[in-house]
Design a protein around this motif. Structure first.
Motif: not given
Length: 475
Positions: A178, A273, A276-277, A280, A333, A371-372, A375, A378, A404
């Protein structure tokens, strides 16, 4: 540094095994991180500037631009389980002496390099054709590009559980991946700002005259990505790394598809997941349109504000591994989700000169940090799910990526299709507030229901891998 493996079966008493486990050298971390940079710079251009380029430069409607992005996301979604399945079966092919993961990575890299520059360029030889003809033209390049992108992504992710059995090494590999993603995004925004600044576009808005500038940006960042891909293939020796992780019987744990699809945790992790995506990617897609329409900011802000987001992501990526280790994945998270919700609330109420001059950068920093954390946590949950099932790892990542990509494409197309009133300048503000906020809340709900730190295969076989670093992987 030692690794202790405890094995308990139905017939044998608890038995201890000890063997030396060498932590990964720095070279492996860095080489692994470089393996996704080409994908990252293309993804940054795709999510941040594709709708801007298609709508403001090529004059497609919002719905047509959204449809092209949807075509790409659907192609990517279909490609990911396909690549994952056949990557896992790669042992049967002689060419996989090169590495069953790396060969797909190489194939994907070639597809990306050959197609992506055409997506951010005027239609070659068909500038005066109808919009529908041009949509077919761009769709062909988009489909091939997304297949290549999926091949690189899945093969790169599936190397994580192959490289190391240690939970914290896997978290570090995810974090370094990441960190390179953030660096790639920062590069894209710096190059974009530099190109627009040198062209004298600092105080103008994007229009059709900016098409050559996007080509300069694409070729600049892709050249760097191609060099990183070469270094990855040169430095990572897949077979050497794979030999380091076996169960005590000397064979890797395999999982059949029936077992995989009947595991409730797979669906829980997939929802986490996906959400999360969504958070982001939707912030990345719509932040530039929000700046352009809602806040009426100039062209340079379309690079500077996203750059702020990713600088904050970069700083956070250096500590997210330690936060995961200290607090566990669920708490980490949730903390990231709270930062994201705070940013969404700021966006909803933000207006005026003070906001556009200063506070928008605080919002960008909150989005980047969130976001960091979200992700990396996750992806860590996903690697925990895979556990010892490394021979099914690519397919598991393919399932996650399928949810996603498909959800992202559908949501973006629906949003763009709903935006028919150009006078509704606050449309994208509401999208960032409610859709992104709801995504991260649902992500928290999903991760809270993930109860077991071990995969189904490990639970059934009684296999537990411990390290010198203690702590529950999820709680």
């Amino acid at each position: 540094m030692h690794r202790r493996i405890i094995v308990q079966t139905n017939m044998d008493p608890l038995t201890d095994y000890s063997e030396v486990y060498q932590r990964l050298p720095l070279k492996v971390y860095l080489a692994y991180g470089m393996g996704h940079v080409l994908n990252d710079v293309c993804a940054s251009m795709w999510f941040t500037y594709l709708l801007v380029f298609l709508h403001l430069v090529l004059d497609f409607t919002n719905a047509q631009a959204g449809a092209l992005l949807l075509i790409g996301q659907v192609a990517d979604a279909l490609a990911t389980p396909f690549v994952g399945y056949y990557s896992d079966q790669g042992d049967d092919f002689f060419i996989c002496r090169y590495g069953k993961r790396k060969i797909w990575h190489l194939l994907g890299t070639i597809c990306v390099i050959l197609t992506f520059p055409f997506i951010f360029a005027p239609c070659v030889g068909c500038e005066d054709a109808s919009k529908w003809s041009r949509m077919i033209y761009y769709s062909m390049f988009i489909v091939i590009f997304q297949f290549g992108w999926a091949a690189v992504q899945i093969s790169h992710l599936s190397l994580i559980p192959e490289i190391s059995p240690n939970e914290h090494d896997r978290t570090k590999l995810t974090a370094i991946r990441y960190a390179f993603t953030v660096l790639a995004n920062v590069l894209v925004y710096v190059v974009t700002w530099a190109v627009l600044h040198l062209a004298g576009n600092d105080n103008n808005k994007i229009n059709w005259t900016d098409a050559p500038k996007f080509q300069h940006i694409v070729w600049g960042v892709m050249s760097f990505g191609a060099v990183c891909s070469f270094l990855f293939h040169f430095l990572i020796k897949e077979h050497e790394q794979q030999n380091g992780y076996h169960d005590v019987r000397g064979t890797k744990v395999r999982t059949d598809l029936k077992e995989l699809f009947t595991d409730v945790q797979v669906y829980q992790v997939a929802i986490n997941y996906m959400c999360s995506r969504l958070f982001i990617n939707l912030t990345q897609v719509f932040i530039t349109l929000y700046l352009h329409e809602a806040l009426d900011m100039v062209a340079s802000s379309l690079a500077v504000v996203p750059l702020t987001m990713y600088l904050a992501s970069l700083v956070t990526s250096f500590v997210v591994g330690q936060i995961n280790r200290a607090a566990g994945r669920k708490i980490t998270y949730t903390f990231g989700a709270m930062l994201g919700l705070a940013a969404c609330i700021f966006i909803h109420f933000g207006k005026g000169k003070l906001y556009t001059d200063y506070l928008i950068y605080l919002v960008a920093a909150l989005l980047g940090s969130a976001s960091s954390i979200v992700l990396v946590s996750s992806l860590g949950v996903t690697t925990d799910l895979i556990g010892t099932r490394t021979n099914s790892g690519a397919f598991v990542y393919g399932i996650m990526s399928f949810t996603d990509k498909l959800s992202n494409g559908v949501v973006v197309e629906v949003i763009q299709g709903l935006h028919k009133d150009e006078k509704n300048t606050w449309f994208y503000r509401d999208i960032l507030t409610y859709v992104c906020g709801a995504s991260v809340i649902l992500g928290v709900a999903a991760v809270m229901f993930v109860k077991r730190p071990l995969s189904v295969s490990e639970s059934r076989r009684g296999l537990l891998i411990e390290s010198d670093d203690t702590g529950d992987a999820l709680n």
